[in-house]
Design a protein around this motif. Structure first.
Motif, PDB file in Angstrom:
ATOM      1  N   UNK A 131       0.810  -1.218   0.000  1.00  0.00           N
ATOM      2  CA  UNK A 131       0.000   0.000   0.000  1.00  0.00           C
ATOM      3  C   UNK A 131       0.842   1.265   0.000  1.00  0.00           C
ATOM      4  N   UNK A 132       2.132   1.108   0.275  1.00  0.00           N
ATOM      5  CA  UNK A 132       3.044   2.244   0.333  1.00  0.00           C
ATOM      6  C   UNK A 132       4.352   1.818  -0.333  1.00  0.00           C
ATOM      7  N   UNK A 133       4.927   2.733  -1.124  1.00  0.00           N
ATOM      8  CA  UNK A 133       6.232   2.466  -1.718  1.00  0.00           C
ATOM      9  C   UNK A 133       7.250   3.372  -1.026  1.00  0.00           C
ATOM     10  N   UNK A 134       8.282   2.770  -0.453  1.00  0.00           N
ATOM     11  CA  UNK A 134       9.306   3.547   0.250  1.00  0.00           C
ATOM     12  C   UNK A 134      10.563   3.614  -0.600  1.00  0.00           C
ATOM     13  N   UNK A 135      11.194   4.797  -0.616  1.00  0.00           N
ATOM     14  CA  UNK A 135      12.501   4.928  -1.250  1.00  0.00           C
ATOM     15  C   UNK A 135      13.526   4.952  -0.116  1.00  0.00           C
ATOM     16  N   UNK A 263      -6.771  -6.932   0.959  1.00  0.00           N
ATOM     17  CA  UNK A 263      -5.480  -6.244   0.820  1.00  0.00           C
ATOM     18  C   UNK A 263      -4.353  -7.251   0.648  1.00  0.00           C
TER      19      UNK A 263
ATOM     20  N   UNK B  16      -6.163   0.491   6.362  1.00  0.00           N
ATOM     21  CA  UNK B  16      -5.477   0.839   5.118  1.00  0.00           C
ATOM     22  C   UNK B  16      -4.651   2.100   5.380  1.00  0.00           C
ATOM     23  N   UNK B  17      -3.348   1.966   5.384  1.00  0.00           N
ATOM     24  CA  UNK B  17      -2.495   3.108   5.736  1.00  0.00           C
ATOM     25  C   UNK B  17      -2.266   3.999   4.525  1.00  0.00           C
ATOM     26  N   UNK B  18      -1.927   5.244   4.820  1.00  0.00           N
ATOM     27  CA  UNK B  18      -1.621   6.199   3.746  1.00  0.00           C
ATOM     28  C   UNK B  18      -0.351   6.957   4.095  1.00  0.00           C
ATOM     29  N   UNK B  19       0.430   7.300   3.061  1.00  0.00           N
ATOM     30  CA  UNK B  19       1.590   8.145   3.327  1.00  0.00           C
ATOM     31  C   UNK B  19       1.131   9.538   3.746  1.00  0.00           C
ATOM     32  N   UNK B  26       4.693   7.193   6.905  1.00  0.00           N
ATOM     33  CA  UNK B  26       3.318   6.712   6.849  1.00  0.00           C
ATOM     34  C   UNK B  26       2.558   7.347   8.000  1.00  0.00           C
ATOM     35  N   UNK B 219      11.696   8.787   1.140  1.00  0.00           N
ATOM     36  CA  UNK B 219      10.369   9.191   0.694  1.00  0.00           C
ATOM     37  C   UNK B 219       9.423   8.001   0.794  1.00  0.00           C
ATOM     38  N   UNK B 220       8.178   8.260   1.146  1.00  0.00           N
ATOM     39  CA  UNK B 220       7.154   7.220   0.981  1.00  0.00           C
ATOM     40  C   UNK B 220       6.041   7.793   0.119  1.00  0.00           C
ATOM     41  N   UNK B 221       5.480   6.956  -0.721  1.00  0.00           N
ATOM     42  CA  UNK B 221       4.443   7.426  -1.645  1.00  0.00           C
ATOM     43  C   UNK B 221       3.449   6.305  -1.881  1.00  0.00           C
ATOM     44  N   UNK B 222       2.254   6.679  -2.318  1.00  0.00           N
ATOM     45  CA  UNK B 222       1.295   5.619  -2.652  1.00  0.00           C
ATOM     46  C   UNK B 222       1.729   4.925  -3.933  1.00  0.00           C
ATOM     47  N   UNK B 223       1.398   3.651  -4.111  1.00  0.00           N
ATOM     48  CA  UNK B 223       1.754   2.977  -5.352  1.00  0.00           C
ATOM     49  C   UNK B 223       0.951   3.561  -6.516  1.00  0.00           C
TER      50      UNK B 223
END
Lengths: 309, 249
Positions: A131-135, A263, B16-19, B26, B219-223
């Motif tokens: 649900x989250x993409x981390x760099x 999920x 459901x988590x969000x950045x 997060x 950085x964290x971002x939504x897919x």
């Protein structure tokens, strides 16, 4: 920079996941060496030498590595890894089992399941079930990472001509022993490498009904997967499970049959190119990610699908 | 014999988590927290081993801020005998957790350490393997069956092609897969009793562990969002679309 890629193989055959991992190594750049640790693994080593972009194949052929027990292989990988800037392994169960152990021996914080290379020390990876993409950026001298194979297109299996070199060591930690294994047999393509995957969920009601999916799969040359609900209900063995806690797939076509789309399941398949959902509940969350949704009873739709293909 | 179980406080699996908007992290403010599901399975397995008479004492350990005592209390309510909290507000990465656990293992000398195979927030799947490496123990990861025998433990592991069984010399590290067992619910009397069970606190400093992070999250971002698809009327239309529009069959 020089990169050590740990090959995934069963002694006789080099697994496709190795080629995807070499692709990730190419994205980092530098010399790429491949380690084949096994017993009687000459054929796998030869295959690795033919892979595109490999400069050297290191072969550690010893009984201690026959079943690739983490205790033995990790020690070898840590010893060899000292001479490299990066150590990569595919994020398969073998890779996930061994690589963190090797990293700890090197006193390095590994990076799991990378899906993109942003720079030699910077990678993208999914967290929170995708649900989250981390760099993330590593400050360790040696970067140890496992590679999500579906995120990198494999390098060519033929055309390379790497030097093959024997590594004359045998590390037997003597704290673990292989007892046996039970492998599920199937004529269909491997789930993680298949171009088409058709999966069943709780809606299949029982294991016999999966026969409906097998028939469609055989027409499409597809692999058959399952949701965790189907596995937990005992319909099919757990190596068919697609999801955060099962296998991650990204085929051209993914057909979800009787799967609601939790999920945990989406984390395993939402990078598929085209997603089809067949479900009788039109509110099912799977429809929010499906390119083509069919609201219908699967027991009518799936046999009809088979006849129309 | 003594068993050490590591449990982690994580965002509940239903959330459901969000950045955060600035992409720094997060957003976990005001979000329901729970014991990591794989850790719960680890506790359950330890309790079952105790009920079988194989295990005499279960020590539950968790690391993090004060609030992770709640998760230790949960483990105590499920049947663990006592708890240890390693208190720190700093970010803990798996290598640091493994080093703290190693220090505790050296002090407590358990015969078996059971952990979840991964936490559902970081999805790293590393800590158990790293602890095993640092302590020189054998590792039985992704366990779906655990049998303790004289001086050794047989672990059936879930691997990509099916199942594999290994035998490890004790002491050993085991990490749990989902199918190992079905965790019980804590009953109200047990929750009340758990409040009286001993819970010691220590710090990474007291354990002599350097927990400095080795990786930095930039950085964290939504897919990438998937385009909303269409609903087809029947199988014929589906096959037609797959052939002519999507061109995948």
């Amino acid at each position: 920079m020089s990169i050590l890629v740990i090959a995934e193989h069963d002694n006789a055959e080099l697994k496709g996941a190795t080629l995807n991992t070499i692709a990730a190594a190419k994205a980092i750049g530098g010399d790429i060496d491949v380690l084949v640790a096994g017993s009687g693994c000459g054929a796998a080593a030869e295959a690795a030498a033919k892979a595109e972009g490999v400069s050297k194949v290191l072969v550690a052929d010893n009984a201690a590595y026959e079943h690739q027990l983490a205790e033995n292989v990790a020690k070898l990988v840590a010893d060899l890894g000292k001479n490299y800037s990066h150590v990569l392994a595919p994020a398969t169960t073998t890779g996930k089992n061994m690589l963190p152990r090797a990293a700890a021996l090197l006193d390095v914080q590994p990076i799991s399941d990378i899906i993109a290379v942003e720079g030699p020390d910077t990678f993208k990876r999914p967290i929170y079930a995708g649900n989250v993409i981390a760099t993330v950026q590593s400050s360790d001298a040696i970067k140890v990472a496992s590679v999500r194979t579906t995120a990198f297109d494999p390098v060519a299996a033929e055309g390379g001509s790497a030097v093959v070199e024997n590594v004359d060591v045998a590390e037997d930690a003597a704290v673990s022993k292989f007892v046996g294994e039970e492998l599920a047999e199937s004529d269909r393509p491997e789930l993680t490498a298949a171009r088409v995957v058709i999966s069943g969920g709780r809606g299949m009601q029982n294991g016999e009904n999966f026969e409906l999916l097998y028939k469609v799969a055989d027409k499409l040359g597809a692999a058959v997967g399952a949701s965790r609900a189907a596995v937990d209900a005992g319909f099919v063995p757990n190596d068919m499970q697609v999801g955060q806690t099962g296998k991650i797939v990204a085929p051209d076509l993914y057909v979800a049959v009787g799967i609601s789309g939790a999920i945990q399941h989406l984390a395993g398949m939402k990078d598929s190119k085209v997603i089809v959902a067949i479900n009788k509940d039109e509110e099912a969350p799977i429809f929010s990610v499906a390119d083509y949704g069919l609201v219908a009873d699967l027991f009518d739709a799936v046999p009809e699908l088979e006849t129309k293909l | 014999m003594k068993v050490l179980v590591a449990v982690k406080r994580v965002v509940d699996y239903n959330v459901k988590v969000r950045p955060k908007a600035d992409g720094s992290d997060v957003d976990t403010a005001n979000v329901k927290m729970s014991i990591n599901p794989f850790c719960e399975i680890a506790v359950e397995e330890a309790v079952r081993l105790k009920e079988k008479g194989v295990v005499s004492e279960i020590v539950a350990v968790s690391m993090g801020p004060k609030q992770c005592q709640e998760q230790i209390r949960t483990a105590l309510a499920l049947g663990a005998d006592r708890g240890i909290q390693v208190e720190t507000d700093a970010e803990l990465q798996p290598l640091a957790v493994a080093k703290c656990l190693k220090a505790i293992v050296e002090k407590e000398e358990p015969q078996l350490v059971i952990l979840g195979k991964q936490s559902i927030d970081g999805d790293n799947n590393q800590t158990g393997q790293m602890l095993a490496a640092l302590t020189g123990m054998g590792q039985g990861t992704f366990a779906s069956e655990v049998n303790v025998e004289d001086g050794s433990v047989k672990v059936t592991r879930e691997i990509d092609g099916g199942l594999q069984t290994v035998e490890l010399t004790l002491p050993a590290v085991v990490t749990t897969d989902l199918r190992l067992n079905e965790p019980r619910y804590a009953s109200l009397p047990n929750i009340m009793k758990a409040k009286k069970k001993p819970l010691d606190t220590t710090t990474p400093d007291e354990l002599g562990v350097d927990i400095a992070p080795r990786t930095k999250t930039l950085k964290v971002e939504p897919p990438a969002e998937r385009q909303a698809g269409i609903k087809v009327a029947d199988v014929a239309e589906l096959v037609e679309k797959l052939k002519s529009e999507a061109k995948v069959i």
